[in-house]
Write a protein that holds these residues in place. Structure first.
Motif, PDB file in Angstrom:
ATOM      1  N   GLY A  13      -3.354   5.176   7.372  1.00 19.28           N
ATOM      2  CA  GLY A  13      -4.765   4.884   7.621  1.00 19.28           C
ATOM      3  C   GLY A  13      -5.685   5.845   6.890  1.00 19.28           C
ATOM      4  O   GLY A  13      -5.362   6.361   5.829  1.00 19.28           O
ATOM      5  N   ARG A  14      -6.839   6.095   7.479  1.00 14.27           N
ATOM      6  CA  ARG A  14      -7.846   6.964   6.872  1.00 14.27           C
ATOM      7  C   ARG A  14      -7.325   8.398   6.762  1.00 14.27           C
ATOM      8  O   ARG A  14      -6.594   8.874   7.621  1.00 14.27           O
ATOM      9  N   THR A  73      -9.606   6.067   2.330  1.00 16.13           N
ATOM     10  CA  THR A  73      -8.386   5.290   2.507  1.00 16.13           C
ATOM     11  C   THR A  73      -7.795   5.083   1.124  1.00 16.13           C
ATOM     12  O   THR A  73      -8.510   5.055   0.121  1.00 16.13           O
ATOM     13  N   PHE A  74      -6.487   4.959   1.067  1.00 12.94           N
ATOM     14  CA  PHE A  74      -5.776   4.800  -0.191  1.00 12.94           C
ATOM     15  C   PHE A  74      -5.180   3.408  -0.232  1.00 12.94           C
ATOM     16  O   PHE A  74      -4.512   2.992   0.701  1.00 12.94           O
ATOM     17  N   VAL A  75      -5.457   2.681  -1.308  1.00 18.71           N
ATOM     18  CA  VAL A  75      -4.900   1.347  -1.497  1.00 18.71           C
ATOM     19  C   VAL A  75      -3.948   1.433  -2.678  1.00 18.71           C
ATOM     20  O   VAL A  75      -4.380   1.657  -3.808  1.00 18.71           O
ATOM     21  N   ARG A  76      -2.643   1.294  -2.417  1.00 22.49           N
ATOM     22  CA  ARG A  76      -1.675   1.389  -3.502  1.00 22.49           C
ATOM     23  C   ARG A  76      -1.604   0.065  -4.240  1.00 22.49           C
ATOM     24  O   ARG A  76      -1.439  -0.983  -3.660  1.00 22.49           O
ATOM     25  N   ARG A  77      -1.766   0.190  -5.546  1.00 20.09           N
ATOM     26  CA  ARG A  77      -1.592  -0.953  -6.433  1.00 20.09           C
ATOM     27  C   ARG A  77      -0.739  -0.458  -7.599  1.00 20.09           C
ATOM     28  O   ARG A  77      -0.827   0.704  -7.982  1.00 20.09           O
ATOM     29  N   THR A  78       0.081  -1.307  -8.155  1.00 18.60           N
ATOM     30  CA  THR A  78       1.025  -0.869  -9.178  1.00 18.60           C
ATOM     31  C   THR A  78       0.349  -0.308 -10.417  1.00 18.60           C
ATOM     32  O   THR A  78       0.778   0.704 -10.940  1.00 18.60           O
ATOM     33  N   GLY A 113      -7.607  25.633  -2.680  1.00 16.16           N
ATOM     34  CA  GLY A 113      -8.887  25.262  -2.090  1.00 16.16           C
ATOM     35  C   GLY A 113      -8.979  23.815  -1.662  1.00 16.16           C
ATOM     36  O   GLY A 113      -9.989  23.402  -1.113  1.00 16.16           O
ATOM     37  N   MET A 114      -7.915  23.022  -1.921  1.00 20.95           N
ATOM     38  CA  MET A 114      -7.895  21.621  -1.496  1.00 20.95           C
ATOM     39  C   MET A 114      -6.777  21.409  -0.495  1.00 20.95           C
ATOM     40  O   MET A 114      -5.715  22.017  -0.605  1.00 20.95           O
ATOM     41  N   ARG A 115      -7.049  20.527   0.468  1.00 25.79           N
ATOM     42  CA  ARG A 115      -6.058  20.209   1.494  1.00 25.79           C
ATOM     43  C   ARG A 115      -6.298  18.770   1.914  1.00 25.79           C
ATOM     44  O   ARG A 115      -7.433  18.336   2.036  1.00 25.79           O
ATOM     45  N   ALA A 116      -5.234  18.016   2.129  1.00 24.97           N
ATOM     46  CA  ALA A 116      -5.372  16.619   2.555  1.00 24.97           C
ATOM     47  C   ALA A 116      -4.455  16.354   3.735  1.00 24.97           C
ATOM     48  O   ALA A 116      -3.395  16.959   3.848  1.00 24.97           O
ATOM     49  N   MET A 117      -4.907  15.456   4.612  1.00 23.23           N
ATOM     50  CA  MET A 117      -4.116  15.131   5.794  1.00 23.23           C
ATOM     51  C   MET A 117      -4.577  13.803   6.369  1.00 23.23           C
ATOM     52  O   MET A 117      -5.715  13.392   6.136  1.00 23.23           O
ATOM     53  N   PRO A 118      -3.697  13.117   7.112  1.00 20.70           N
ATOM     54  CA  PRO A 118      -4.127  11.882   7.792  1.00 20.70           C
ATOM     55  C   PRO A 118      -5.188  12.208   8.844  1.00 20.70           C
ATOM     56  O   PRO A 118      -5.153  13.259   9.467  1.00 20.70           O
ATOM     57  N   ASP A 119      -6.132  11.308   9.027  1.00 17.37           N
ATOM     58  CA  ASP A 119      -7.165  11.479  10.056  1.00 17.37           C
ATOM     59  C   ASP A 119      -6.522  11.468  11.440  1.00 17.37           C
ATOM     60  O   ASP A 119      -6.885  12.257  12.307  1.00 17.37           O
TER      61      ASP A 119
END
Length: 76
Positions: A42-43, A58-63, A29-35
């Motif tokens: 990006g978004r 948006t995803f901000v990668r931090r360690t 029931g979940m799906r993710a993709m770039p805008d």
């Protein structure tokens, strides 16, 4: 439900969802993709509740503490 979707995104193996079937690890029931496919870092869009709801983020990668910045939420 939105918090559960956010938790899945933060812990995703590849949070940028690049390539084919990269969101296969998400619950049913979940799906993710770039805008926009031309801007993979990006978004993004995440559809949840079998498409009845979605969020733009948006995803901000931090360690130590990955961060999801949700820009817009919709749920029916």
């Amino acid at each position: 439900m939105v918090l559960a979707a956010r938790a899945e995104l933060v812990t995703a193996k590849d949070p940028y969802f690049r390539g084919i079937d990269t969101d296969a690890g998400l619950p049913d029931g979940m799906r993710a993709m770039p805008d926009q496919s031309t801007v993979p870092k990006g978004r993004h869009l995440c559809f949840f509740d079998n498409g009845k709801g979605w969020l733009k983020y948006t995803f901000v990668r931090r360690t130590e503490d990955p961060q999801i910045v949700v820009e817009e939420i919709f749920s029916q």
